[in-house]
Each structure stands twice: as C-alpha cells, then as structure tokens.
Design a protein around this motif. Structure first.
Motif, short mmCIF file in Angstrom:
data_model
loop_
_atom_site.label_atom_id
_atom_site.label_comp_id
_atom_site.label_asym_id
_atom_site.label_seq_id
_atom_site.Cartn_x
_atom_site.Cartn_y
_atom_site.Cartn_z
N GLU A 45 0.84 -1.21 0.00
CA GLU A 45 0.00 0.00 0.00
C GLU A 45 0.87 1.26 0.00
N GLY A 46 0.63 2.12 -0.99
CA GLY A 46 1.35 3.38 -1.08
C GLY A 46 2.76 3.28 -1.62
N LYS A 47 3.22 2.07 -1.94
CA LYS A 47 4.57 1.90 -2.44
C LYS A 47 4.65 2.20 -3.94
N SER A 48 5.87 2.34 -4.42
CA SER A 48 6.13 2.50 -5.85
C SER A 48 6.72 1.19 -6.37
N ILE A 49 6.12 0.65 -7.43
CA ILE A 49 6.54 -0.64 -7.97
C ILE A 49 6.92 -0.47 -9.43
N ALA A 50 8.14 -0.86 -9.77
CA ALA A 50 8.61 -0.79 -11.16
C ALA A 50 8.29 -2.10 -11.88
N THR A 51 7.80 -1.99 -13.11
CA THR A 51 7.44 -3.19 -13.85
C THR A 51 7.32 -2.91 -15.34
N SER A 52 7.43 -3.97 -16.13
CA SER A 52 7.13 -3.90 -17.56
C SER A 52 5.74 -4.46 -17.84
N TYR A 53 5.02 -4.83 -16.78
CA TYR A 53 3.70 -5.45 -16.92
C TYR A 53 2.67 -4.69 -16.08
N PRO A 54 2.38 -3.44 -16.44
CA PRO A 54 1.46 -2.63 -15.64
C PRO A 54 0.03 -3.16 -15.61
N VAL A 55 -0.41 -3.82 -16.68
CA VAL A 55 -1.79 -4.32 -16.72
C VAL A 55 -1.97 -5.47 -15.74
N ILE A 56 -1.09 -6.47 -15.82
CA ILE A 56 -1.21 -7.62 -14.93
C ILE A 56 -1.02 -7.19 -13.48
N LEU A 57 -0.01 -6.34 -13.23
CA LEU A 57 0.23 -5.86 -11.86
C LEU A 57 -0.95 -5.04 -11.37
N GLY A 58 -1.48 -4.16 -12.21
CA GLY A 58 -2.63 -3.33 -11.81
C GLY A 58 -3.84 -4.16 -11.44
N ASN A 59 -4.09 -5.22 -12.23
CA ASN A 59 -5.22 -6.10 -11.92
C ASN A 59 -5.01 -6.83 -10.60
N PHE A 60 -3.78 -7.26 -10.34
CA PHE A 60 -3.48 -7.95 -9.09
C PHE A 60 -3.69 -7.02 -7.90
N LEU A 61 -3.18 -5.81 -7.98
CA LEU A 61 -3.33 -4.87 -6.87
C LEU A 61 -4.81 -4.52 -6.64
N LYS A 62 -5.54 -4.33 -7.73
CA LYS A 62 -6.97 -4.01 -7.61
C LYS A 62 -7.73 -5.15 -6.96
N ASP A 63 -7.42 -6.40 -7.36
CA ASP A 63 -8.10 -7.57 -6.79
C ASP A 63 -7.82 -7.71 -5.30
#
Length: 286
Positions: free
Chosen positions: A112-130
């Motif tokens: 929560e509130g962290k910054s995460i670097a990735t080349s997969y923003p869609v998959i990561l965004g869905n995981f965080l949202k879920d």
C-alpha cells in the motif's frame, strides 16, 4: 495459388529456441540463420516471421501473422483480440513481486502506497486491484531489477525463472502474481485453407507432446508371470506379448508413462521381469 500459414515467433531468447525446436520436432524444415527476419519452410506450407515478443500479438490481431507463439504474460498484458489456440507446456515462468532483501514482508497489504517498477502494468494493476491495494506503478522496459537500488521504486514486478537475477541485484521474491507458459495465439478469421494447415500443425504438436513423457518398454519374462506384470504396465491398451525361442518365455512390449515406470521398476523385477529395455518415443499418433 496455395496459401501459406504465417507463423510469428520471438526472434531470440529461450522462448524462441523452444518454439523453433517444437516445429522442427514436428518435421517442419526451415532455415533460421542469424539475423533472418523471415524464413519459408522447404517441406510445409508455412512461413516464419521473427519478431519482438511484445509485437507478436498485434501482428496476429491485424492478420499480418496467422498464428504466433508468446508467453501467456505477453498475451494477457497486451490484451489483443486474438484466439487462444493451444497452451504448449514449455518456457514456464512466473511474474513476481520482489523487494530488497533487507526488508521484511508479511502480506500484499504492505505494498500500500509503495512504488513498484514493472514492464507489466496491466497484470500488476489487476493484481493490486483484486487485493484492494493502491500503489504507484512505475512502467519501465528492461532492467527492472535495478529500480530499488537507484531509488526509482520500492519494489519490482518482473518475470522470474530461477530467481538468480533477483538475488544478484539484492532482491528477494515475495509474491507470485501470475504463472505463465508458452501459448499459441491465432488470427480470429483464418481462411478455411489456412485453418486446415493449422490443424495439421496441431496434430503434429499433439503427437510430439504425447511422446515426451512416455517410454517404450521391452522386457522378458516367463509365461506364468504375464498376468502380474500386465497389472504393472498400464500401457495405451494392452502390452504386446511375443514368444521367445526358449520354451515358456515371452517378450512383453508396452508404452507407459515414464513416472509409472520408475514407480513400478522394483515391482516389475520382483514379478519376474528380466532384460528390461526403456526406449524414447519420438512421436505418438492415436
């Protein structure tokens, strides 16, 4: 004019090697010499396009390529309108979140509130949202593991195979968010002729993959042991039994799962099996 099936594969890397080896095991010949961007098969109506993995789903969606092989991670991330033709079972990896080794991690809520670097923003965004987590996704391409050490992000989300790259960059894997393997994707509106070519390829792939984990077993035994040994050789249907020159002896032939063989090897010997040969199978056609 006969149609040719255009197949897009990654131009380099492990997925490229595994994909091209599969087609060669299917008896499809082509020259993929260094630097080539296109190759035509000499014995099958197929043309290979060597592309960047991220570009393959778009080429297939647009019909420039008829089918393509990519990782599921790329397929899901790009979200292109293509058909999922077949999971291929190789080039398995996982998409994971990693943090500096010096830090502790209890649950996904700590992101929560962290910054995460990735080349997969869609998959990561869905995981965080879920998981009900709000974090800043910093999208970068390549060299994701260096982000925490240069102050760009608190954590990374990247593809992991062995984990060695993470360790060498002072990171530890804490959360697997997606598991991936190679997948064949296809253009949704193939012509009947191209669909027929694709069906031929799928038939060959199935034949090769069935053989991967199966072995051809040959053994000798006395006739009185046949019934017991048959119970230990769960082949495709029933073993072939051939008489030997020595009175009362037979040779039994069967195709079994390699795992079943190793589980039963001692039982086979105790049941009277002798001269056991275990041979690889190149193709299996039902």
């Amino acid at each position: 004019m006969n149609e040719v099936l255009r197949i897009a594969v990654q131009k380099s890397g492990r997925l490229s090697e595994d994909s091209l080896n599969l087609f060669k095991e299917c008896g499809i010949k082509f020259d993929n010499g260094a630097g080539k961007l296109k190759a035509t098969s000499s014995n099958f109506p197929a043309e290979f396009l060597f592309l960047r993995d991220d570009d393959i789903p778009g080429y297939v969606e647009d019909g420039v390529a008829d089918i393509g092989i990519v990782g599921q991670n790329v397929h899901v991330e790009t979200s292109k309108h293509v058909n999922e033709v077949k999971l291929l079972g190789f080039s398995k990896c996982r998409l994971s979140i990693a943090i500096p080794r010096s830090e502790t991690y209890g649950s996904v809520k700590e992101l929560e509130g962290k910054s995460i670097a990735t080349s997969y923003p869609v998959i990561l965004g869905n995981f965080l949202k879920d998981n009900g987590v709000t974090a800043h996704i910093h999208e970068i391409s390549g060299s994701v593991e260096i982000a925490p050490s240069i102050g760009l992000a608190d954590a990374v989300c990247d593809i992991v195979s062995s984990g060695g790259t993470l360790l060498s960059n002072g990171l530890k894997e804490v959360e697997v968010i997606f598991r991936s393997e190679a997948i064949m994707i296809g253009y949704p509106n193939l012509s009947p002729e191209k669909q027929n070519i694709l069906n031929q390829i799928l038939f060959r792939i199935d034949s090769v993959q069935r053989a991967k984990n199966r072995k051809y077993v040959v053994l000798n035994t006395k006739q009185e042991n046949i019934a017991l040994i048959r119970q230990l050789l769960p082949g495709m249907k029933a073993p072939s039994i051939l008489p030997l020159a020595d009175e009362g002896w037979v040779s039994m032939h069967s195709v079994i799962e390699e795992q079943d063989f190793w589980q039963n090897i001692e039982k086979l010997r105790d049941a009277g099996a002798e001269g056991i040969l275990v041979l690889p199978i190149e193709k299996m056609i039902f």
